[in-house]
Design a protein around this motif. Sequence first.
Motif, mmCIF file in Angstrom:
data_model
loop_
_atom_site.group_PDB
_atom_site.id
_atom_site.type_symbol
_atom_site.label_atom_id
_atom_site.label_comp_id
_atom_site.label_asym_id
_atom_site.label_seq_id
_atom_site.Cartn_x
_atom_site.Cartn_y
_atom_site.Cartn_z
ATOM 1 N N ARG A 6 0.825 -1.207 0.000
ATOM 2 C CA ARG A 6 0.000 0.000 0.000
ATOM 3 C C ARG A 6 0.854 1.250 0.000
ATOM 4 N N GLU A 145 -4.370 7.117 1.253
ATOM 5 C CA GLU A 145 -4.209 5.695 0.944
ATOM 6 C C GLU A 145 -3.781 5.453 -0.506
ATOM 7 N N ALA A 217 -4.784 0.644 -0.462
ATOM 8 C CA ALA A 217 -4.713 0.233 0.944
ATOM 9 C C ALA A 217 -5.952 -0.545 1.358
ATOM 10 N N THR A 364 -5.688 1.235 8.663
ATOM 11 C CA THR A 364 -6.494 1.310 7.437
ATOM 12 C C THR A 364 -7.901 0.742 7.621
ATOM 13 N N ARG A 367 -9.842 3.330 9.562
ATOM 14 C CA ARG A 367 -9.469 4.742 9.389
ATOM 15 C C ARG A 367 -10.667 5.642 9.136
#
Length: 430
Positions: A6, A145, A217, A364, A367
């Motif tokens: 990512r 991301e 991500a 992630t 998030r």
Amino acid sequence: MPESTRDAAPQTGSLRVVVAGSFGNIMENYDNLVYAYSAVTLGKLFFPESSSLVGTLYTFAVFAVGFLMRPLGAITFGHFGDKFGRRITLVVSVLMMGAATTLIGVLPTYESIGITAPILLVVLRMVQGFSVAGEWAGSAAFLVEYAPARRRGFFGSFNQVSTAGGFLLASCVVALNSSIFTDEQLTGWAWRLPFLLSALTAIAALWLRFGLAETPAFSEEQAKGSTAKSPLREGLRTQFPSIARGFGFTMLWTVAYFFFLTYLPTWLTGVAGVDADVARTSNIVGLITLTVLIAVFGALSDRIGRKPLLLGSALGFLVLSWPVMALLGSGNTVGVYAGQLIIAVILAMFSGPGPAAISELFPTKLRYSTMSIGYNFAVMAFGGTAPFVATGVVELTGSGLSAALLPIVSAAVTLAVVLGMRESAHRVLH
């Protein structure tokens, strides 16, 4: 530590990613702020039986009502964003915001339908607040991301470039509208035009976002089967300290935006006695400066880190808010422009690294929801209320400079939070 897949996101299509991730944010902030910049006119049309001051207070109170919906919007959009993906959630938020703002543009006034008019205005502001809550955090997560490992600050900064761009677009459209039409035309029908423009920007944002894939991500989390089944519950259980830091981190940020960029034009004309054209033009110059510098500071944060810039901005607001308000309140045209430029530079120092710094607080898979909670609860508490509270403080104290207490107190809180944060610019996005 080796970079993950990512963090090694390809740069192919970077321009499309930045534009698509940012354009909806421009549109949503335009929609949100065109209301605030039209506050005096809306006060006359929807609260005509009040005095000029009370009508403005009522209008800012309705503006604040939209922010009361942000926690619900944060929870809802955050849940779906972490469960099903960023892209589709951002499409829904843009669609809702565009519809609500366009409907304000066709809303009958108090003269036509009486008390029903301000009630409908409140309902539409609630829809706006609900939808914009999903946009900011989703846009920040989307850009960060997608960013290559060493450019998260720069990519993320376009979340704030677009935020400032939305403020700037709203300010320019309302100012242009006011310069083209007479006061009679504005109160008769022309006030609707800035709101109706939202329909076009919503269509453009939708077209851009439908053409993008999910972020690398989040796609990685989906491929591993590690997305959260209940993002809100898991986020509150495992990320509460980071959510609290996100709340304190956002306090100065949101007060600075909604105090200096939303309330200040009204303060300059209504309290400081500055010519309306000078107030509008200086505000636009400040917004242009802010918009340009945000990406510069975002890129700089990728080199020197987030904390030096964040600390410098918080200290700047703590020390300079009162002197800058005195400079603005002097009535001197040069002083007004100088004050607006100082605000723009200090705010850009925070806004550049801000989206990456707050995104990097959270994992992630959680998030969107956890960042949404910390950010939007702070915006609810301190953003939408800033113009209303500032108007009330000035009226109670009889001193225009007393309004500076809002950014000073918020700067002290955010400074303490940033001091306790670890540097995250060169860490792997987890």
